[in-house]
Design a protein around this motif. Structure first.
Motif, PDB file in Angstrom:
ATOM      1  N   LYS A 103     -43.889 -78.018   5.825  1.00 36.75           N
ATOM      2  CA  LYS A 103     -42.493 -77.586   5.664  1.00 36.75           C
ATOM      3  C   LYS A 103     -42.259 -76.970   4.292  1.00 36.75           C
ATOM      4  O   LYS A 103     -41.553 -75.971   4.153  1.00 36.75           O
ATOM      5  CB  LYS A 103     -41.538 -78.768   5.867  1.00 36.75           C
ATOM      6  CG  LYS A 103     -41.089 -78.908   7.306  1.00 36.75           C
ATOM      7  CD  LYS A 103     -39.920 -79.860   7.456  1.00 36.75           C
ATOM      8  CE  LYS A 103     -39.316 -79.666   8.842  1.00 36.75           C
ATOM      9  NZ  LYS A 103     -38.391 -80.686   9.244  1.00 36.75           N
ATOM     10  N   SER A 104     -42.860 -77.584   3.266  1.00 36.76           N
ATOM     11  CA  SER A 104     -42.695 -77.062   1.903  1.00 36.76           C
ATOM     12  C   SER A 104     -43.367 -75.701   1.764  1.00 36.76           C
ATOM     13  O   SER A 104     -42.816 -74.783   1.152  1.00 36.76           O
ATOM     14  CB  SER A 104     -43.291 -78.037   0.880  1.00 36.76           C
ATOM     15  OG  SER A 104     -42.589 -79.254   0.918  1.00 36.76           O
ATOM     16  N   THR A 105     -44.559 -75.565   2.346  1.00 37.12           N
ATOM     17  CA  THR A 105     -45.273 -74.276   2.301  1.00 37.12           C
ATOM     18  C   THR A 105     -44.453 -73.206   3.009  1.00 37.12           C
ATOM     19  O   THR A 105     -44.253 -72.111   2.484  1.00 37.12           O
ATOM     20  CB  THR A 105     -46.665 -74.402   2.973  1.00 37.12           C
ATOM     21  OG1 THR A 105     -47.348 -75.507   2.387  1.00 37.12           O
ATOM     22  CG2 THR A 105     -47.480 -73.141   2.778  1.00 37.12           C
ATOM     23  N   CYS A 127     -38.941 -72.108  -6.424  1.00 34.78           N
ATOM     24  CA  CYS A 127     -39.323 -70.793  -5.873  1.00 34.78           C
ATOM     25  C   CYS A 127     -38.935 -69.684  -6.845  1.00 34.78           C
ATOM     26  O   CYS A 127     -39.720 -68.768  -7.119  1.00 34.78           O
ATOM     27  CB  CYS A 127     -38.598 -70.529  -4.547  1.00 34.78           C
ATOM     28  SG  CYS A 127     -39.391 -71.258  -3.129  1.00 34.78           S
ATOM     29  N   GLN A 182     -47.327 -80.026  -0.514  1.00 31.26           N
ATOM     30  CA  GLN A 182     -47.033 -81.395  -0.086  1.00 31.26           C
ATOM     31  C   GLN A 182     -47.075 -81.551   1.430  1.00 31.26           C
ATOM     32  O   GLN A 182     -47.563 -82.529   1.952  1.00 31.26           O
ATOM     33  CB  GLN A 182     -45.670 -81.862  -0.623  1.00 31.26           C
ATOM     34  CG  GLN A 182     -45.676 -82.141  -2.100  1.00 31.26           C
ATOM     35  CD  GLN A 182     -46.887 -82.980  -2.519  1.00 31.26           C
ATOM     36  OE1 GLN A 182     -46.987 -84.150  -2.164  1.00 31.26           O
ATOM     37  NE2 GLN A 182     -47.830 -82.379  -3.244  1.00 31.26           N
ATOM     38  N   ARG A 233     -36.491 -77.345  -4.551  1.00 33.72           N
ATOM     39  CA  ARG A 233     -37.461 -76.383  -3.986  1.00 33.72           C
ATOM     40  C   ARG A 233     -36.992 -74.951  -4.250  1.00 33.72           C
ATOM     41  O   ARG A 233     -37.774 -74.078  -4.611  1.00 33.72           O
ATOM     42  CB  ARG A 233     -37.611 -76.595  -2.477  1.00 33.72           C
ATOM     43  CG  ARG A 233     -38.338 -77.865  -2.099  1.00 33.72           C
ATOM     44  CD  ARG A 233     -38.599 -77.953  -0.592  1.00 33.72           C
ATOM     45  NE  ARG A 233     -39.091 -79.275  -0.261  1.00 33.72           N
ATOM     46  CZ  ARG A 233     -38.328 -80.295   0.157  1.00 33.72           C
ATOM     47  NH1 ARG A 233     -37.022 -80.128   0.297  1.00 33.72           N
ATOM     48  NH2 ARG A 233     -38.855 -81.467   0.427  1.00 33.72           N
ATOM     49  N   TRP A 269     -45.949 -78.833  -5.635  1.00 36.29           N
ATOM     50  CA  TRP A 269     -44.909 -79.161  -4.632  1.00 36.29           C
ATOM     51  C   TRP A 269     -45.072 -78.356  -3.341  1.00 36.29           C
ATOM     52  O   TRP A 269     -44.739 -78.836  -2.259  1.00 36.29           O
ATOM     53  CB  TRP A 269     -43.510 -78.916  -5.226  1.00 36.29           C
ATOM     54  CG  TRP A 269     -43.164 -77.462  -5.401  1.00 36.29           C
ATOM     55  CD1 TRP A 269     -43.450 -76.672  -6.473  1.00 36.29           C
ATOM     56  CD2 TRP A 269     -42.471 -76.629  -4.458  1.00 36.29           C
ATOM     57  NE1 TRP A 269     -42.986 -75.393  -6.273  1.00 36.29           N
ATOM     58  CE2 TRP A 269     -42.372 -75.333  -5.044  1.00 36.29           C
ATOM     59  CE3 TRP A 269     -41.918 -76.822  -3.196  1.00 36.29           C
ATOM     60  CZ2 TRP A 269     -41.756 -74.263  -4.395  1.00 36.29           C
ATOM     61  CZ3 TRP A 269     -41.306 -75.755  -2.560  1.00 36.29           C
ATOM     62  CH2 TRP A 269     -41.231 -74.498  -3.153  1.00 36.29           C
ATOM     63  N   ARG A 270     -45.632 -77.150  -3.439  1.00 34.90           N
ATOM     64  CA  ARG A 270     -45.752 -76.274  -2.259  1.00 34.90           C
ATOM     65  C   ARG A 270     -46.785 -76.779  -1.257  1.00 34.90           C
ATOM     66  O   ARG A 270     -46.798 -76.368  -0.094  1.00 34.90           O
ATOM     67  CB  ARG A 270     -46.147 -74.861  -2.698  1.00 34.90           C
ATOM     68  CG  ARG A 270     -45.173 -74.226  -3.674  1.00 34.90           C
ATOM     69  CD  ARG A 270     -45.746 -72.965  -4.278  1.00 34.90           C
ATOM     70  NE  ARG A 270     -47.018 -73.194  -4.947  1.00 34.90           N
ATOM     71  CZ  ARG A 270     -47.843 -72.234  -5.341  1.00 34.90           C
ATOM     72  NH1 ARG A 270     -47.531 -70.967  -5.114  1.00 34.90           N
ATOM     73  NH2 ARG A 270     -48.988 -72.523  -5.950  1.00 34.90           N
ATOM     74  N   GLN A 323     -33.906 -79.960  -1.441  1.00 34.10           N
ATOM     75  CA  GLN A 323     -33.970 -78.515  -1.160  1.00 34.10           C
ATOM     76  C   GLN A 323     -33.489 -77.682  -2.350  1.00 34.10           C
ATOM     77  O   GLN A 323     -34.010 -76.594  -2.591  1.00 34.10           O
ATOM     78  CB  GLN A 323     -33.150 -78.194   0.101  1.00 34.10           C
ATOM     79  CG  GLN A 323     -33.527 -76.897   0.789  1.00 34.10           C
ATOM     80  CD  GLN A 323     -34.826 -76.984   1.571  1.00 34.10           C
ATOM     81  OE1 GLN A 323     -35.807 -77.559   1.116  1.00 34.10           O
ATOM     82  NE2 GLN A 323     -34.845 -76.398   2.751  1.00 34.10           N
ATOM     83  N   TYR A 362     -41.273 -73.138   3.618  1.00 37.43           N
ATOM     84  CA  TYR A 362     -40.046 -72.845   2.877  1.00 37.43           C
ATOM     85  C   TYR A 362     -40.363 -71.887   1.725  1.00 37.43           C
ATOM     86  O   TYR A 362     -39.665 -70.894   1.501  1.00 37.43           O
ATOM     87  CB  TYR A 362     -39.401 -74.130   2.334  1.00 37.43           C
ATOM     88  CG  TYR A 362     -38.182 -73.846   1.482  1.00 37.43           C
ATOM     89  CD1 TYR A 362     -36.951 -73.575   2.083  1.00 37.43           C
ATOM     90  CD2 TYR A 362     -38.268 -73.779   0.094  1.00 37.43           C
ATOM     91  CE1 TYR A 362     -35.836 -73.261   1.326  1.00 37.43           C
ATOM     92  CE2 TYR A 362     -37.161 -73.459  -0.676  1.00 37.43           C
ATOM     93  CZ  TYR A 362     -35.945 -73.214  -0.060  1.00 37.43           C
ATOM     94  OH  TYR A 362     -34.850 -72.890  -0.818  1.00 37.43           O
TER      95      TYR A 362
END
Length: 329
Positions: free
Chosen positions: A295-297, A253, A292, A249, A289-290, A246, A299
């Protein structure tokens, strides 16, 4: 000692009064006190004395930059103190360093710590276009990656060492949903953002698979000391257990937002950094990474809403930036 009602150190004079009252302060004569920008939540000063300098940080019961109307628990003082003590001890010889604590005052929520010095740049500053930084992205990503992986192996030896930073989680769970709604309204993208903001998953204090994290990784948390060519990670008050990766991530961002303003930030250098992280993470620099998993999108979109309320990106086209994000560009 000093009584607990000492009050907040919102001026240099109050800091001097405090230092004069301290038992150990007589040994060093203060020559100057300078307010530092810090993270905004606390009062942070550089104190210069005849025999060197240190940083003094006080944690008021509210967000220092916003004033007393936005209350914030002082438990964050203990979170930062415990994190620095534990991490500093555990990661002694790492490429990424943690400031050393010189003095703690639990009663007044004051930490005095190593001054990394004036000869330093934050990652935020390094990535400014005007800096024209020559920056070894590969080496940096390698060092921060290895540091965060080692951080994830930190497990509490007993309950009192636990970093289940409940006050921070509670604060963010109540604060973020308000920000999501306000930003969606400000950007006139309420219907487009509705699927993301209608039912955001609250953060948990702990869950299976959670790992120890820095908790607030953004480019001003990373300070590069030019003389020793080493990075310091500062502001540990949000340290807590979170889903693995996290921290990464969160940093990605921030980097993505910076990249949206190529007149102010060095967008090519930023893209290089993002790709180095993706290479480390997925073995391929072009894997986004977004994309994947959902949840990643989610976030990315939600955390971006919190970032867009900040002005330090110097963005004049926030709505357009959010539309780009929704298209995962």
């Amino acid at each position: 000692g000093i009584n607990a009602e000492y009050g907040t150190m919102n001026t240099e004079t109050k800091v001097l009064d405090y230092l004069n009252l301290r038992q150990d302060a007589n040994s060093r004569t203060v020559t100057s006190i300078q307010r530092l920008s810090g993270g905004g939540a606390n009062f942070v000063y550089r104190v210069k004395t005849e025999n060197g300098s240190f940083v003094l940080k006080q944690y008021p019961p509210y967000v220092a930059s916003l004033g007393e109307s936005v209350s914030l628990t002082q438990q964050r003082y203990f979170a930062e103190k415990n994190a620095i003590e534990k991490v500093g001890h555990f990661l002694k010889d790492d490429q990424i360093k943690v400031p050393e604590l010189f003095s703690i005052d639990d009663e007044n929520h004051v930490l005095m710590m190593e001054d990394i010095g004036e000869d330093c740049l934050s990652l935020f500053q390094i990535l400014l276009k005007e800096k024209k930084s020559r920056f070894d992205t590969k080496n940096f990503v390698n060092n921060i990656w290895n540091f965060l992986l080692r951080l994830q192996t930190l497990v509490p030896e007993n309950e009192s060492e636990s970093f289940q930073n409940e006050p921070v989680v509670e604060f963010l769970n109540s604060y973020y949903p308000i920000v999501y709604r306000e930003q969606a309204k400000l950007l006139s993208l309420e219907s487009e953002l509705q699927p993301y903001i209608s039912n955001p998953e609250p953060m948990k204090v702990f869950e299976d698979g959670y790992v120890f994290s820095f908790g607030d990784l953004w480019p001003n948390s990373l300070i590069f000391k030019v003389k020793t060519e080493s990075f310091y990670l500062v502001d540990w008050e949000a340290a807590r257990y979170r889903p693995a990766f996290q921290d990464i991530r969160q940093l990605l961002c921030n980097l993505w937002v910076m990249k949206q303003n190529p007149t102010y930030f060095d967008s090519l250098l930023i893209q290089e950094l993002i790709e180095e992280f993706q290479l480390k993470w997925f073995g391929d620099r072009n894997v986004d990474w977004r994309k994947q998993d959902q949840k990643s999108t989610n976030y990315f979109i939600l955390f971006l809403l919190t970032l867009l309320q900040e002005e330090h990106w110097k963005l004049t086209n926030k709505r357009e930036v959010m539309e780009r994000a929704l298209r995962l560009e």
